[in-house]
Design a protein around this motif. Structure first.
Motif, mmCIF file in Angstrom:
data_model
loop_
_atom_site.group_PDB
_atom_site.id
_atom_site.type_symbol
_atom_site.label_atom_id
_atom_site.label_comp_id
_atom_site.label_asym_id
_atom_site.label_seq_id
_atom_site.Cartn_x
_atom_site.Cartn_y
_atom_site.Cartn_z
ATOM 1 N N ASN A 129 0.859 -1.133 -0.201
ATOM 2 C CA ASN A 129 -0.013 -0.232 -0.313
ATOM 3 C C ASN A 129 0.912 1.183 0.193
ATOM 4 O O ASN A 129 1.588 1.495 1.024
ATOM 5 N N LEU A 130 0.932 2.093 -1.324
ATOM 6 C CA LEU A 130 1.700 2.895 -1.412
ATOM 7 C C LEU A 130 1.238 4.252 -1.559
ATOM 8 O O LEU A 130 0.308 4.249 -2.200
ATOM 9 N N VAL A 131 1.661 5.483 -0.787
ATOM 10 C CA VAL A 131 1.168 6.790 -1.084
ATOM 11 C C VAL A 131 2.319 7.548 -1.645
ATOM 12 O O VAL A 131 3.511 7.667 -1.218
ATOM 13 N N PHE A 132 2.164 8.062 -2.833
ATOM 14 C CA PHE A 132 2.995 8.969 -3.483
ATOM 15 C C PHE A 132 2.823 10.500 -3.335
ATOM 16 O O PHE A 132 1.582 10.919 -3.461
ATOM 17 N N MET A 133 3.592 11.215 -2.381
ATOM 18 C CA MET A 133 3.551 12.211 -1.862
ATOM 19 C C MET A 133 4.456 13.328 -2.813
ATOM 20 O O MET A 133 5.681 13.318 -2.853
ATOM 21 N N VAL A 134 3.602 14.119 -3.680
ATOM 22 C CA VAL A 134 4.565 14.765 -4.760
ATOM 23 C C VAL A 134 4.475 16.259 -4.463
ATOM 24 O O VAL A 134 3.399 16.873 -4.217
ATOM 25 N N ASP A 135 5.325 16.709 -4.400
ATOM 26 C CA ASP A 135 5.667 18.247 -4.196
ATOM 27 C C ASP A 135 5.860 18.938 -5.889
ATOM 28 O O ASP A 135 6.571 18.526 -6.705
ATOM 29 N N VAL A 136 4.616 19.879 -5.826
ATOM 30 C CA VAL A 136 4.228 20.511 -7.208
ATOM 31 C C VAL A 136 4.545 21.708 -7.098
ATOM 32 O O VAL A 136 3.904 22.920 -7.828
ATOM 33 N N ILE B 196 -0.939 12.246 -3.821
ATOM 34 C CA ILE B 196 -1.279 13.386 -3.398
ATOM 35 C C ILE B 196 -0.446 14.381 -3.878
ATOM 36 O O ILE B 196 0.646 14.135 -3.938
ATOM 37 N N THR B 197 -0.720 15.489 -4.112
ATOM 38 C CA THR B 197 0.226 16.593 -4.570
ATOM 39 C C THR B 197 -0.209 17.808 -3.561
ATOM 40 O O THR B 197 -0.948 17.827 -2.867
ATOM 41 N N TYR B 198 1.084 18.604 -3.494
ATOM 42 C CA TYR B 198 1.066 19.616 -2.680
ATOM 43 C C TYR B 198 1.797 21.010 -3.005
ATOM 44 O O TYR B 198 2.741 20.801 -3.538
ATOM 45 N N ALA B 199 1.261 21.970 -3.065
ATOM 46 C CA ALA B 199 1.809 23.228 -3.293
ATOM 47 C C ALA B 199 1.240 24.290 -2.218
ATOM 48 O O ALA B 199 1.278 24.222 -0.991
#
Length: 503
Positions: A147-154, A187-190
């Motif tokens: 179970n993987l969660v990719f947390m990507v800084d955009v 999920i992405t975050y900015a």
């Protein structure tokens, strides 16, 4: 401008933004790592000191399987840049490569232990003791579902070609290697946090979500990390692998927030079985200090991705090692015999040092070893009778008494580890015969290459005990290599020999 803004933020609550400038930059750097003129941040440590066996016979440290420092240093050298000494962690340089350690005999002991001794190329009066661990292998089909969660800084700082575009390529590589029973969330975050994919088993959906990413805006890393843990918990696979992959340049307010709050968040979720891997990208505001610390706290690992080839190595070829932990809280302790060894120093592992009492304390967190992982440690030792690094002391009461006793063993190597689902640690003990000192010859083959990489790291760190040993000497010691990654190292050592690689 973005990098400069990042280093003027005050520490603040972990889930809150902050916008004030600190009044004490020295205190800020002490808490968050040294800031280079480019805005990159590192948590550099002084080179490990020399110890007298008569007064300090025991050395203890936690294992380290991170490789981020080597890839980051390589990236700088290939770009023609000087390497800050604080960016170099020699153990990560050595552990980037694989060595000819035997597989463990069976899985009741999850890794094998190898010891050998060679003469020191830069000091005829010392010897090098190598300790090698190798975990058992697990194929992709053998590992548990993940179970993987990719947390990507955009955020805007990720728009460079070696940042978000490479993140998309790297995580697409990882997606290609997933199995139908794996679950992926993105999920992405900015300026805010957005969930793009939740609990998907479809590689096409994952790749499509990654393809549509663009970089823009400020950075809301704190809320993103909290959301990543919530998603990992919501899609938890009992008995499986539950892990977050944080892909960023590290320039976000988790790294600039209250350190205690960050530690508490990561530790709490670590104890709940959710681990954390950090993937670093780019330069200019790269927060290596935060990324390595967070991965360590999260029972994960830290890698630096500087090319599509490195992405494939880390997220495809070594994916099982990254995901499947075979032993946790692995500690190494070496007790030297004063009848055989007078002085020693551990090469690297400065930020992994433990107190002697920590070795048997199962509450003390240490490093994890994944399937197929290897760990190498090198000690430079002074055999009794050889001149050491420190001279004779003037006053008799300050001089160690001549050691007497059985000199058949030069040292004892102890390892403690806990099985992934275990609560109590197990002990492995291996004596190292003194006869290895007398039989030590010039380093050759695998041993020579490991020593060459260690010398390379120490040379970049400005280690004065290497004497006149040059980058050219390092390249010659490494010798001809058939493996691509080793060939690349030899070329980098030669490249460093033609210029001043140190900052």
């Amino acid at each position: 401008m973005r990098a400069r803004l990042a280093i003027t933020l005050l520490p603040c609550l972990i889930l809150a933004g902050c916008s004030q400038a600190p009044s004490d930059y020295a205190a800020y750097e002490a808490a968050n790592g040294a800031v280079t003129p480019t805005g990159d941040r590192y948590d550099g440590q002084p080179v490990s000191p020399v110890h007298q066996v008569a007064s300090e016979p025991i050395s203890t440290f936690a294992v380290d399987v991170d490789t981020g420092a080597y890839a980051h240093v390589r990236h700088m050298l290939l770009a023609g840049q000087a390497v800050p000494a604080d960016a170099v962690r020699t153990e990560e340089m050595v552990n980037y490569f694989r060595y000819d350690y035997p597989l463990p005999d069976d899985r009741t002991a999850p890794f094998s232990v190898t010891t050998d001794v060679a003469t020191t190329p830069w000091n005829p009066g010392t010897r090098l003791l190598r300790i090698g661990l190798r975990g058992y292998d697990v194929t992709r089909s053998q590992r548990p579902p993940a179970n993987l969660v990719f947390m990507v800084d955009v955020s805007g700082s990720m728009q460079d070609q070696d940042k978000l575009p490479l993140v998309k390529q790297a995580l697409s590589t990882l997606a290609d290697g997933l199995r139908p029973d794996d679950s992926v969330s993105i999920i992405t975050y900015a300026g805010g946090v957005e969930t793009l994919v939740e609990g998907s088993h479809d590689p096409a959906e994952i790749r499509a979500a990654l393809d549509g990413l663009d970089a823009d805006g400020a950075t809301a890393g704190g809320p993103a990390l909290a959301m990543a843990y919530d998603l990992a918990r919501a899609h938890r696979i009992p008995g499986g692998i539950n892990r977050i992959f944080m892909a960023t340049d590290g320039d976000f307010n988790v790294g600039l927030s209250d350190q205690k709050g960050l530690e508490d968040m990561v530790k709490q979720n670590r104890e709940d079985g959710i681990t954390l891997t950090t993937l670093g990208f780019g330069q200019g505001n790269y927060n290596d200090a935060m990324m390595e610390a967070v991965a360590d706290l999260g029972n994960g690992n830290h890698a630096y991705i500087d090319s599509a080839m490195e992405a494939r190595k880390v997220l495809d070829e070594e994916l099982s090692s990254t995901l499947f932990t075979i032993a946790k809280d692995v500690k190494v302790q070496v007790e030297f015999n004063p009848a055989a060894v007078s002085q020693y120093r551990l090469i690297g592992y400065e930020n992994r040092a433990l107190a002697e009492a920590d070795f048997a304390d199962d509450k003390v967190d240490a490093g994890e070893i994944g399937a197929g992982h290897q760990v190498t440690a090198l000690y430079e030792i002074v055999p009794v009778g050889e001149a050491g690094w420190t001279g004779e002391r003037r006053y008799a009461a300050n001089r160690p008494s001549v050691a007497e006793g059985d000199a058949q063993e030069m040292a004892t190597v102890r390892l403690r580890y806990t099985l992934p689902e275990g609560q109590s640690s197990r002990l492995i003990e291996r004596p190292v015969p003194t006869a290895l000192i007398a039989a030590a010859g010039r380093p050759q083959g695998d041993m020579a290459f490991a020593i060459a990489v260690a010398a390379f790291g120490q040379k970049l760190r400005g280690d004065t005990k290497l004497g006149d040993f040059t980058f050219g000497d390092i390249a010659r010691l490494a010798g001809p290599q058939a493996d691509y990654w080793r060939q690349e190292f030899v070329q980098i050592a030669r490249l460093a020999d033609h210029g001043d690689a140190r900052e």
